[in-house]
Design an enzyme around this catalytic site. Structure first.
Site, PDB file in Angstrom:
ATOM      1  CB  CYS A 161      19.458 -11.021 -26.201  1.00 11.42           C
ATOM      2  SG  CYS A 161      19.485 -12.826 -26.043  1.00 11.42           S
TER       3      CYS A 161
ATOM      4  CG  HIS B 200      16.446 -10.992 -30.064  1.00  9.30           C
ATOM      5  ND1 HIS B 200      17.687 -10.421 -30.283  1.00  9.30           N
ATOM      6  CD2 HIS B 200      16.668 -12.114 -29.329  1.00  9.30           C
ATOM      7  CE1 HIS B 200      18.622 -11.163 -29.713  1.00  9.30           C
ATOM      8  NE2 HIS B 200      18.031 -12.197 -29.123  1.00  9.30           N
TER       9      HIS B 200
ATOM     10  CD  GLU C 288      17.060  -7.611 -32.298  1.00 10.66           C
ATOM     11  OE1 GLU C 288      17.703  -8.684 -32.359  1.00 10.66           O
ATOM     12  OE2 GLU C 288      16.425  -7.266 -31.281  1.00 10.66           O
TER      13      GLU C 288
END
Length: 219
Positions: free
Chosen positions: A90, A188, A190
């Site tokens: 990001c 994202h 994660e």
């Protein structure tokens, strides 16, 4: 394997959890000197980059932390000098782009913003992946990604290639460097919900670690 997560402890919990679950060691820091004890640099998500760093006035950027920007650019420069693998997520991908001379679209148009900007949770949308890219090896020609951003890459930085886009508006979703072990994603991995999207975010970290250990460039 030790990852330097270059950001604030309060804003990097998901990254620490992700790297720990992978079996690596996370080192959250804002000290560029700490990179010497690490194997790779992870530039995490966060607020917007100070527009002056890409030669513009503020036209919609917000949640700016100029001090953190400076430190992240310093960390990126050190990593590039040492040929250290870099993963940007990001804002982190945007730091890579600006650090290499690129620019940022400071505020997406309303239609694109509705598709990408965080609102009571991540947005989700389709993406198209370049066939000859590192990302194609992980997901094929398309995958669903999660979005939480109102900005996007503008002019590409030196040596960067686009490997993934949102087909609805052309927003850049992933990049890699032509010769250096540097990759970035606008989404994202994660925290992406694999059950909801069918996209396994851990593949990004697995691939990154693969070329980290082998010393190969993305491809």
């Amino acid at each position: 394997m030790r990852f330097a997560i270059f950001g604030k402890p309060t804003e990097t919990v998901n990254y620490v959890r992700w790297i720990t679950a992978f079996g690596a060691i996370p080192e959250v820091t804002r000290n560029p000197e700490d990179l010497a004890a690490c194997d790779a640099l992870l530039l995490p998500g966060g607020g917007d980059i100070t527009p002056a760093f890409f030669g513009e006035q503020n036209h919609g950027s917000r949640n700016i932390d100029t001090r953190l920007d400076i430190l992240q650019f310093q960390a990126l420069d050190l990593a590039l000098e040492r040929n250290m693998p870099v993963l940007g997520i990001c804002k982190g991908m945007q730091v890579i782009n600006v650090g290499l001379g690129g620019s940022i679209i400071q505020d997406l148009d309303p239609y694109a913003r509705k598709r990408h900007a965080y609102e009571n949770g991540d947005r989700h949308h389709a993406s198209a992946i370049r066939k000859d890219s590192w990302l194609y090896r992980l997901y094929g020609c398309k995958t669903i990604v999660n979005s939480a951003h109102h900005q996007a890459l503008g002019r590409l930085g030196r040596g960067l290639d686009v490997v993934q886009v949102c087909p609805a508006d052309g927003c850049v979703e992933a990049i890699s460097h032509e010769t250096l072990p540097v990759i970035g994603v606008q989404w994202h991995p994660e925290r992406i919900n694999g059950e909801k999207t069918g996209t396994d975010g851990s593949k990004i970290l697995s691939y990154f670690s693969e070329f980290l250990l082998s010393g190969r460039r993305p491809g």
